[in-house]
Write a protein that holds these residues in place. Structure first.
Motif, PDB file in Angstrom:
ATOM      1  N   PRO A 255       0.825  -1.217   0.000  1.00  0.00           N
ATOM      2  CA  PRO A 255       0.000   0.000   0.000  1.00  0.00           C
ATOM      3  C   PRO A 255       0.854   1.260   0.000  1.00  0.00           C
ATOM      4  O   PRO A 255       2.023   1.260   0.416  1.00  0.00           O
ATOM      5  N   ASN A 256       0.269   2.383  -0.464  1.00  0.00           N
ATOM      6  CA  ASN A 256       1.048   3.613  -0.567  1.00  0.00           C
ATOM      7  C   ASN A 256       1.284   4.237   0.809  1.00  0.00           C
ATOM      8  O   ASN A 256       0.558   3.990   1.761  1.00  0.00           O
ATOM      9  N   TRP A 257       2.326   5.057   0.875  1.00  0.00           N
ATOM     10  CA  TRP A 257       2.723   5.689   2.134  1.00  0.00           C
ATOM     11  C   TRP A 257       1.699   6.711   2.605  1.00  0.00           C
ATOM     12  O   TRP A 257       1.655   7.025   3.790  1.00  0.00           O
ATOM     13  N   GLY A 258       0.939   7.293   1.668  1.00  0.00           N
ATOM     14  CA  GLY A 258       0.081   8.407   2.032  1.00  0.00           C
ATOM     15  C   GLY A 258       0.882   9.666   2.310  1.00  0.00           C
ATOM     16  O   GLY A 258       0.416  10.597   2.953  1.00  0.00           O
ATOM     17  N   SER A 259       2.118   9.703   1.795  1.00  0.00           N
ATOM     18  CA  SER A 259       3.027  10.810   2.080  1.00  0.00           C
ATOM     19  C   SER A 259       4.151  10.785   1.059  1.00  0.00           C
ATOM     20  O   SER A 259       4.447   9.737   0.467  1.00  0.00           O
ATOM     21  N   TYR A 260       4.808  11.943   0.856  1.00  0.00           N
ATOM     22  CA  TYR A 260       5.990  11.998   0.014  1.00  0.00           C
ATOM     23  C   TYR A 260       7.260  11.640   0.781  1.00  0.00           C
ATOM     24  O   TYR A 260       8.304  11.406   0.163  1.00  0.00           O
ATOM     25  N   THR A 261       7.190  11.620   2.106  1.00  0.00           N
ATOM     26  CA  THR A 261       8.432  11.529   2.879  1.00  0.00           C
ATOM     27  C   THR A 261       8.455  10.483   3.975  1.00  0.00           C
ATOM     28  O   THR A 261       9.534  10.135   4.447  1.00  0.00           O
ATOM     29  N   ASN A 283      -1.844  -8.375   4.981  1.00  0.00           N
ATOM     30  CA  ASN A 283      -2.908  -9.372   4.898  1.00  0.00           C
ATOM     31  C   ASN A 283      -3.761  -9.126   3.662  1.00  0.00           C
ATOM     32  O   ASN A 283      -4.720  -8.365   3.681  1.00  0.00           O
ATOM     33  N   GLY A 284      -3.383  -9.786   2.567  1.00  0.00           N
ATOM     34  CA  GLY A 284      -4.108  -9.621   1.328  1.00  0.00           C
ATOM     35  C   GLY A 284      -4.019  -8.224   0.765  1.00  0.00           C
ATOM     36  O   GLY A 284      -4.893  -7.794   0.007  1.00  0.00           O
ATOM     37  N   TYR A 296      -1.722 -10.741  -2.277  1.00  0.00           N
ATOM     38  CA  TYR A 296      -0.877 -11.654  -1.513  1.00  0.00           C
ATOM     39  C   TYR A 296      -0.864 -11.244  -0.050  1.00  0.00           C
ATOM     40  O   TYR A 296      -0.987 -10.063   0.287  1.00  0.00           O
ATOM     41  N   THR A 297      -0.700 -12.243   0.804  1.00  0.00           N
ATOM     42  CA  THR A 297      -0.476 -12.032   2.231  1.00  0.00           C
ATOM     43  C   THR A 297       0.979 -12.364   2.541  1.00  0.00           C
ATOM     44  O   THR A 297       1.451 -13.454   2.193  1.00  0.00           O
ATOM     45  N   ILE A 298       1.674 -11.445   3.167  1.00  0.00           N
ATOM     46  CA  ILE A 298       3.069 -11.673   3.556  1.00  0.00           C
ATOM     47  C   ILE A 298       3.170 -11.510   5.065  1.00  0.00           C
ATOM     48  O   ILE A 298       2.916 -10.421   5.587  1.00  0.00           O
ATOM     49  N   PRO A 299       3.524 -12.565   5.800  1.00  0.00           N
ATOM     50  CA  PRO A 299       3.696 -12.428   7.247  1.00  0.00           C
ATOM     51  C   PRO A 299       4.784 -11.412   7.574  1.00  0.00           C
ATOM     52  O   PRO A 299       5.652 -11.098   6.741  1.00  0.00           O
ATOM     53  N   ALA A 300       4.736 -10.888   8.764  1.00  0.00           N
ATOM     54  CA  ALA A 300       5.760  -9.940   9.213  1.00  0.00           C
ATOM     55  C   ALA A 300       7.148 -10.543   9.067  1.00  0.00           C
ATOM     56  O   ALA A 300       7.356 -11.728   9.334  1.00  0.00           O
ATOM     57  N   TYR A 301       8.100  -9.739   8.612  1.00  0.00           N
ATOM     58  CA  TYR A 301       9.513 -10.089   8.449  1.00  0.00           C
ATOM     59  C   TYR A 301       9.777 -11.068   7.312  1.00  0.00           C
ATOM     60  O   TYR A 301      10.916 -11.499   7.133  1.00  0.00           O
ATOM     61  N   GLN A 302       8.769 -11.437   6.521  1.00  0.00           N
ATOM     62  CA  GLN A 302       8.989 -12.424   5.465  1.00  0.00           C
ATOM     63  C   GLN A 302       8.934 -11.809   4.068  1.00  0.00           C
ATOM     64  O   GLN A 302       8.894 -12.535   3.071  1.00  0.00           O
TER      65      GLN A 302
END
Length: 487
Positions: A255-261, A283-284, A296-302
């Protein structure tokens, strides 16, 4: 045994003890002081040498056992060599497993009690799983103070073409993000609908899994992904991750940062063993695939961060342009960065322009920020804030009177900035007393940007009259704006 062999062995032992004499064996655990202080050039008898040797021997922290007994979930290594094993933090035991692991496991070494055996995964330790250990294979565990950690589990979820990275090793991703298919290094401008991860120094990418860090090959040396709306936005930055999709290397855009910085905390990254990885699960919410619409779902740190995308849309395409007339480079690599350079000349493309204000401003070539890419400016994205930037602006000028001064500088602003900035480094701004003759004025500035998407822009000011910039269209007198950075 012959007396000659005994003497030879004693000489070796004495030599080793003399070398270690007076030293603290920091590589060994819980070692007491030596029984005898031996000094070079003096004589020591065999009993003193053997006493010190036994001290070294008895504080070793590598131990070797035989084949484990017990059960698949409760294994026993009844004896080890050396035979002085105790539960001391850092002690390592190597043994042959007598069983295939079936799930959580305890291990009893030399009668010290049943302790849980875990494995490292994504910055933590988790229980042993079925398939992590196989009968008749040799393994090493390390005591941490409350449990054992298995240092070399089998890759139970990895593909057959992958392998586990040995614990303590550091291997970085071997490719580069690019918008130019078939090349790891962009050589021309592109308006794009896809992004690629192409082999550069190797075709391997380390990713975390439940079996620890594994290396996955880049399929066909290039992994492609469509950039599909609405999953890829039109302004804010978005990170691109590699991950294991059932043992095959895949990538997706977060997902996007919602920010430039600034990344929000939900999209935070952490550095783990030299790799930038996602601190929280997606999560998806990470989209990729050939059409860019696969969730895709990617678990934390993976997820392994490959780089950052700064989308900029023109006629529905995500742009990665290289001047003239303006430049936009919207892909930032997290690894294997190389020097990139924008050279934006005005010859034959832009007529002269004037400035009579003492307030710093971008060249009067269009709106600011340069939404139509008409400025002598460059958009640059840097997801980590590690790209050293150097910019140079040189332009021929002519004043309206003999007292007219014309100045140039380099500015750095966010895309949301409305007023023109002051020079990024005031000391690098340059002024020429042009008068009514033709002169060339130049400014250069170097800096490390903050993470994000920013504009490096040329700046101008005048005093004592009106300055005409790009005052000559001859081949020897053209404005030139150059931006160099690492990407």
């Amino acid at each position: 045994m012959s007396s000659k062999l005994l003497v030879t062995r004693l000489v070796i032992i004495v030599a080793a003890v003399f070398w270690l004499a007076g030293r603290s064996p920091a590589w060994a655990n819980n070692c007491p002081n030596y029984s005898y202080q031996l000094t070079h050039g003096t004589t020591a008898d065999a009993s003193q040498a053997m006493s010190n040797f036994n001290t070294i021997y008895n504080c070793a922290y590598y131990f070797s056992g035989g084949t484990s007994t017990g059960t698949a979930s409760s294994q026993i290594v009844s004896s080890v060599v050396p035979s002085i094993y105790s539960l001391f933090v850092g002690n390592r035991v190597t043994f042959e497993s007598g069983f295939d692991s079936t799930g959580p496991l305890t291990l009893n070494v030399a009668g010290t009690g049943n302790l849980a055996v875990t494995k490292r995964s994504a910055g933590a330790t988790i229980a042993i799983a079925a398939g992590d250990m196989k009968a008749n294979q040799v393994y090493t565990v390390q005591y941490t103070g409350s449990q054992y950690v298995l240092l070399d589990p089998l890759p139970s979820t990895a593909a057959s073409n992958s392998f586990v990275v040995p614990f303590g090793s550091k291997i970085l991703p071997g490719g580069r993000l690019t918008v130019q298919t078939g090349s790891a290094v962009q050589t021309s401008g592109h308006s794009i609908h896809s992004i690629y991860y192409h082999t550069y120094i190797s075709n391997l990418v380390p990713v975390e899994s439940t079996s620890g860090t594994i290396l996955l090959p880049i399929p066909g040396n290039e992994l492609g992904m469509a950039l599909a709306s609405p999953h890829v936005g039109t302004n804010w930055l978005q990170d691109i991750y590699a991950f294991s999709d059932n043992g095959t290397l895949s990538m997706c855009v977060a997902p996007n940062w919602g920010s430039y910085t600034t990344r929000p905390s939900s999209l935070a990254i952490v550095n783990q063993n030299g790799l930038w990885v996602n601190a929280n699960a997606f999560n998806g919410a990470c989209y990729g695939g050939s059409d860019g619409n696969t969730a895709y779902t990617i678990p934390a740190y993976q997820g392994t961060l490959l780089g950052t995308l700064a989308p900029e849309v023109d006629s529905g395409a995500y742009m990665n342009l290289l001047g003239p007339g303006g430049s936009f480079f919207g892909v930032s690599n997290a690894y294997n960065r190389i020097p990139m350079k924008f050279s934006i000349p005005t010859a034959g493309t832009i007529a002269s322009w004037t400035n009579s204000s003492s307030t710093w401003a971008a060249p009067a070539l269009g709106t600011f920020p340069p939404s139509t890419y008409q400025q002598l400016a460059a958009y640059v994205a840097d997801g980590l804030g590690q790209s050293f930037v150097k910019a140079v602006y040189s332009v021929p000028v002519q004043g309206s009177s003999t007292s007219t001064s014309c100045s140039v500088g380099i500015g750095v602003v966010l895309p949301s900035t409305t007023p023109a900035p002051s020079p990024q480094n005031a000391s690098t701004a340059a002024t020429a007393v042009a008068g009514t003759g033709l002169a060339t004025v130049s400014s250069a500035s170097s800096f490390y940007p903050t993470p994000g998407k920013f504009i490096v822009v040329s700046l101008e000011a005048a005093s004592g009259g009106t300055c005409t910039f790009e005052a000559s269209e001859s081949a020897l007198h053209n404005a030139l704006f150059t931006v160099e950075f690492m990407n």
